[in-house]
Each structure stands twice: as C-alpha cells, then as structure tokens.
Design a protein around this motif. Sequence first.
Motif, mmCIF file in Angstrom:
data_model
loop_
_atom_site.group_PDB
_atom_site.id
_atom_site.type_symbol
_atom_site.label_atom_id
_atom_site.label_comp_id
_atom_site.label_asym_id
_atom_site.label_seq_id
_atom_site.Cartn_x
_atom_site.Cartn_y
_atom_site.Cartn_z
ATOM 1 N N ALA A 1 0.066 -12.282 20.599
ATOM 2 C CA ALA A 1 -0.154 -11.464 19.409
ATOM 3 C C ALA A 1 1.074 -10.602 19.113
ATOM 4 N N ILE A 2 1.603 -9.958 20.156
ATOM 5 C CA ILE A 2 2.756 -9.067 19.984
ATOM 6 C C ILE A 2 3.979 -9.846 19.508
ATOM 7 N N GLU A 3 4.265 -10.941 20.185
ATOM 8 C CA GLU A 3 5.461 -11.730 19.863
ATOM 9 C C GLU A 3 5.411 -12.260 18.431
ATOM 10 N N SER A 4 4.213 -12.602 17.962
ATOM 11 C CA SER A 4 4.093 -13.170 16.622
ATOM 12 C C SER A 4 4.427 -12.148 15.530
ATOM 13 N N ILE A 5 4.304 -10.865 15.854
ATOM 14 C CA ILE A 5 4.570 -9.810 14.867
ATOM 15 C C ILE A 5 6.005 -9.302 14.974
ATOM 16 N N LEU A 6 6.595 -9.416 16.153
ATOM 17 C CA LEU A 6 7.963 -8.939 16.363
ATOM 18 C C LEU A 6 8.971 -9.607 15.433
ATOM 19 N N VAL A 7 8.625 -10.792 14.933
ATOM 20 C CA VAL A 7 9.524 -11.500 14.021
ATOM 21 C C VAL A 7 9.817 -10.672 12.777
ATOM 22 N N GLY A 8 8.928 -9.719 12.465
ATOM 23 C CA GLY A 8 9.114 -8.862 11.300
ATOM 24 C C GLY A 8 10.217 -7.837 11.460
ATOM 25 N N GLY A 9 10.732 -7.685 12.673
ATOM 26 C CA GLY A 9 11.845 -6.769 12.913
ATOM 27 C C GLY A 9 11.543 -5.340 12.524
ATOM 28 N N ASP B 1 -6.426 -11.279 20.976
ATOM 29 C CA ASP B 1 -6.491 -12.711 21.301
ATOM 30 C C ASP B 1 -6.146 -13.582 20.097
ATOM 31 N N ASP B 2 -5.782 -12.952 18.977
ATOM 32 C CA ASP B 2 -5.357 -13.672 17.783
ATOM 33 C C ASP B 2 -3.843 -13.542 17.624
ATOM 34 N N TRP B 3 -3.314 -14.088 16.539
ATOM 35 C CA TRP B 3 -1.884 -13.961 16.289
ATOM 36 C C TRP B 3 -1.609 -14.202 14.810
ATOM 37 N N LEU B 4 -0.387 -13.888 14.379
ATOM 38 C CA LEU B 4 0.028 -14.141 13.008
ATOM 39 C C LEU B 4 1.006 -15.303 12.968
ATOM 40 N N ASP B 5 0.929 -16.082 11.898
ATOM 41 C CA ASP B 5 1.908 -17.143 11.696
ATOM 42 C C ASP B 5 3.236 -16.487 11.300
ATOM 43 N N GLU B 6 4.297 -16.801 12.039
ATOM 44 C CA GLU B 6 5.560 -16.083 11.865
ATOM 45 C C GLU B 6 6.187 -16.319 10.497
ATOM 46 N N GLU B 7 6.204 -17.560 10.040
ATOM 47 C CA GLU B 7 6.787 -17.854 8.727
ATOM 48 C C GLU B 7 5.994 -17.174 7.616
ATOM 49 N N ALA B 8 4.662 -17.225 7.738
ATOM 50 C CA ALA B 8 3.815 -16.586 6.728
ATOM 51 C C ALA B 8 4.038 -15.077 6.714
ATOM 52 N N LEU B 9 4.184 -14.483 7.896
ATOM 53 C CA LEU B 9 4.421 -13.038 7.976
ATOM 54 C C LEU B 9 5.716 -12.654 7.265
ATOM 55 N N LEU B 10 6.769 -13.429 7.491
ATOM 56 C CA LEU B 10 8.044 -13.137 6.834
ATOM 57 C C LEU B 10 7.916 -13.231 5.311
ATOM 58 N N ASN B 11 7.135 -14.198 4.834
ATOM 59 C CA ASN B 11 6.927 -14.344 3.386
ATOM 60 C C ASN B 11 6.130 -13.167 2.823
ATOM 61 N N VAL B 12 5.113 -12.741 3.580
ATOM 62 C CA VAL B 12 4.305 -11.590 3.151
ATOM 63 C C VAL B 12 5.167 -10.333 3.089
ATOM 64 N N LEU B 13 5.963 -10.098 4.124
ATOM 65 C CA LEU B 13 6.833 -8.918 4.155
ATOM 66 C C LEU B 13 7.829 -8.932 3.002
ATOM 67 N N LYS B 14 8.343 -10.107 2.678
ATOM 68 C CA LYS B 14 9.302 -10.242 1.569
ATOM 69 C C LYS B 14 8.667 -9.798 0.254
ATOM 70 N N VAL B 15 7.432 -10.265 0.018
ATOM 71 C CA VAL B 15 6.742 -9.917 -1.225
ATOM 72 C C VAL B 15 6.396 -8.430 -1.256
ATOM 73 N N LEU B 16 5.897 -7.908 -0.136
ATOM 74 C CA LEU B 16 5.569 -6.483 -0.068
ATOM 75 C C LEU B 16 6.802 -5.628 -0.342
ATOM 76 N N LYS B 17 7.927 -6.014 0.255
ATOM 77 C CA LYS B 17 9.164 -5.252 0.085
ATOM 78 C C LYS B 17 9.614 -5.280 -1.377
ATOM 79 N N GLU B 18 9.501 -6.438 -2.005
ATOM 80 C CA GLU B 18 9.890 -6.554 -3.412
ATOM 81 C C GLU B 18 9.019 -5.667 -4.302
ATOM 82 N N MET B 19 7.704 -5.652 -4.012
ATOM 83 C CA MET B 19 6.811 -4.829 -4.818
ATOM 84 C C MET B 19 7.100 -3.340 -4.621
ATOM 85 N N VAL B 20 7.311 -2.936 -3.387
ATOM 86 C CA VAL B 20 7.606 -1.527 -3.098
ATOM 87 C C VAL B 20 8.907 -1.108 -3.763
#
Length: 338
Positions: A20-28, A91-110
């Motif tokens: 779970a932790i490693e999957s989110i660390l990709v967000g830097g 016990d869950d995790w995030l898809d790393e590529e999807a997370l990066l795409n979500v962060l990109k959109v959030l950052k653009e909106m902000v």
Amino acid sequence: MKLLTAAIPCYNSAAYMRKAIESILVGGEDVEIIIVNDGSKDETAEIASEYEKRYPTIVKAVNQENGGHGSAVNTGLKNATGMYYKVVDSDDWLDEEALLNVLKVLKEMVTEGQYVDMFIANYVYEKVHENKQKVINYTSALPQHKVFTWDEVGQFQQGKFMLMHSVIYRTELLRECKLELPKHTFYVDNIFVYQPLRYVKTMYYMNVDLYRYFIGRDDQSITEANMIKRIDQQLRVNKIMIDSADVMSIESEKLQRYMIKYLGIIMTVSSVYLIKEGSEESLQKRDDLWKYLEDKDSELSKKVSAGVLGTTMKFKSKAGHSIVKMGYSISKKIFKFG
C-alpha cells in the motif's frame, strides 16, 4: 501544502502494508502518506517508522491506542495537510499509473483555481487467490473530463454506488461537515462517503482504475460470517447515517434521490443479515431499525421503503424468504464476498 493526503489505517498490517505504501510513494512530493498505527501488536509501528525515516518529507507515522478503523481515519484527517484526502486500507493499494494521472489532473485544476469538492475514480475488486478482477466504473452515471454538479449526474447502476474506494474528498470539506467516525466499529466507510455528500457542490470523474480492493482473507469484515457476527456495528453505522443528514430538505433532486437509494441499500443489507441470523432478537432489531427511520423522518422512511426491496425487508412470514435471498444477492454484489 501537499496536493493529496493518503491515510493508511493499520492494525497488525506488517504482512502487507508495504504494498500500500509503495504504491502511493510514486506520487513523490505531491503526496503525503499518513500511516496510522492503530495499537498494533506486530511490527506495524516499526515498518511505519522505517518509511518515515526514509521519506521524511512524504511519510508521517502516527501511533495511537487501538480505536478501530474509524478512529484511524479520524486521526489521519486531523493530521492531514493535503488539499485532498484519500483513505487507502493497508491490505489494498493504488495503481501507480492511475495515481500519477489523477495527481496531474488535480494539480491542473488547482493551478486554475478549481477546487472540486469530490474527485471520483474507478476501483477494482481484486480476488487475488482466484486471479479474478472486477472493475467498478461510473461511465453510465457521471460526465467525464469536466467539472460538474449533481444536476448533470445520471443513473447509477445497481452495485455501482460510490464507495470509500472511489472517492477523494477535499480535506476542508470533511472538516467543515464535522466528519468524525465512531470508534471500535466496522463498516464506517459508509458514513465516510454518505455524510459529506450534502456538502458536495462540484465533482470531477476520471475513468481510471485507481483503487485496488483486495478480496480473499477469511478475517475480512465483509465476509458473511463476520457481517452477521458484527451486526450490531452495522446497525450503529446505519443509525448514524440516518441521523447524519436531513435528506428530505436537500434542494438538489438528484442528490436527494441518490442519498435515499444509498440509505435504502444499507437498510436492506442490515435487514438481510438480521433475517438470515433468524432469532427473535434479530427480527426485533430489524423492526426497531425501520421504526428508528420512521420516527426520525416518516417521509424519508416511505421513500426508502418504496425503493430497493424496501417493505419486503419487513416481512415476518417464511413466504418472504425468496425476497430475502434476493436482498442477500444484492448484498453480495455490493460487498463482493463469497
């Protein structure tokens, strides 16, 4: 300020929390990871401390006495510095590529000054031991690639309601609505999603498979046996949901309709497991639950009863067993056990 806070509630999670932790660390540096050690008796605290030392600007380890999943979510929210807040179970995790795409959109909106109240993405049921996956998306109900309001929301398909796995809330919105989940209680994720809805004005849906929901451990709270064993906790959650919003005063017709249907699903789930348990005490609890709703708001009670399986959940005769089986089937589709 961080863009996204991801809170990871952990209780004896040493065997699987790293994924779970490693999957989110990709967000830097765009993300903040708050690992809440909820009184674990294994090496959870040590693992959390290890990540905090390795990533001091990203990871924050918080230790607390055992208070249950809801308490850990509350602690994560109190410590969050991100503009948006996401809960990721250990016990869950995030898809790393999807997370990066979500962060990109959030950052653009902000950057453009658009702070949506709720961001929605798909989640995936991961039956790892059976090598099976099931994606839950909202393409039939929600507009894509735009900020929208409840007036633009369509029909949600059965079993495709928004769960904790699919939502990212604006952090301040959760604080404004005074969200505080009960301690030592399972199934609080329904409160987490439901209570803030009436404060949500703007939304954004991204059709990416972000959240990976692990299914398969015998000790998971959503197994049939555990749902029946912990029915009093389900009832507590159900009643808190009833009390948390004056649904019939909501101006948006579509939001009101959605919240009625969501509450109806939870009422059905509670009733199904009480009926399956079958004792006189359980059947009385079922009747008390429906009376609780009626006493709270008779108009809301009529609306809820008219939907899903509504009135049939109040049947007292054995002739209603086939209806109960239908309700049980709906419960399985929602919680994906079995």
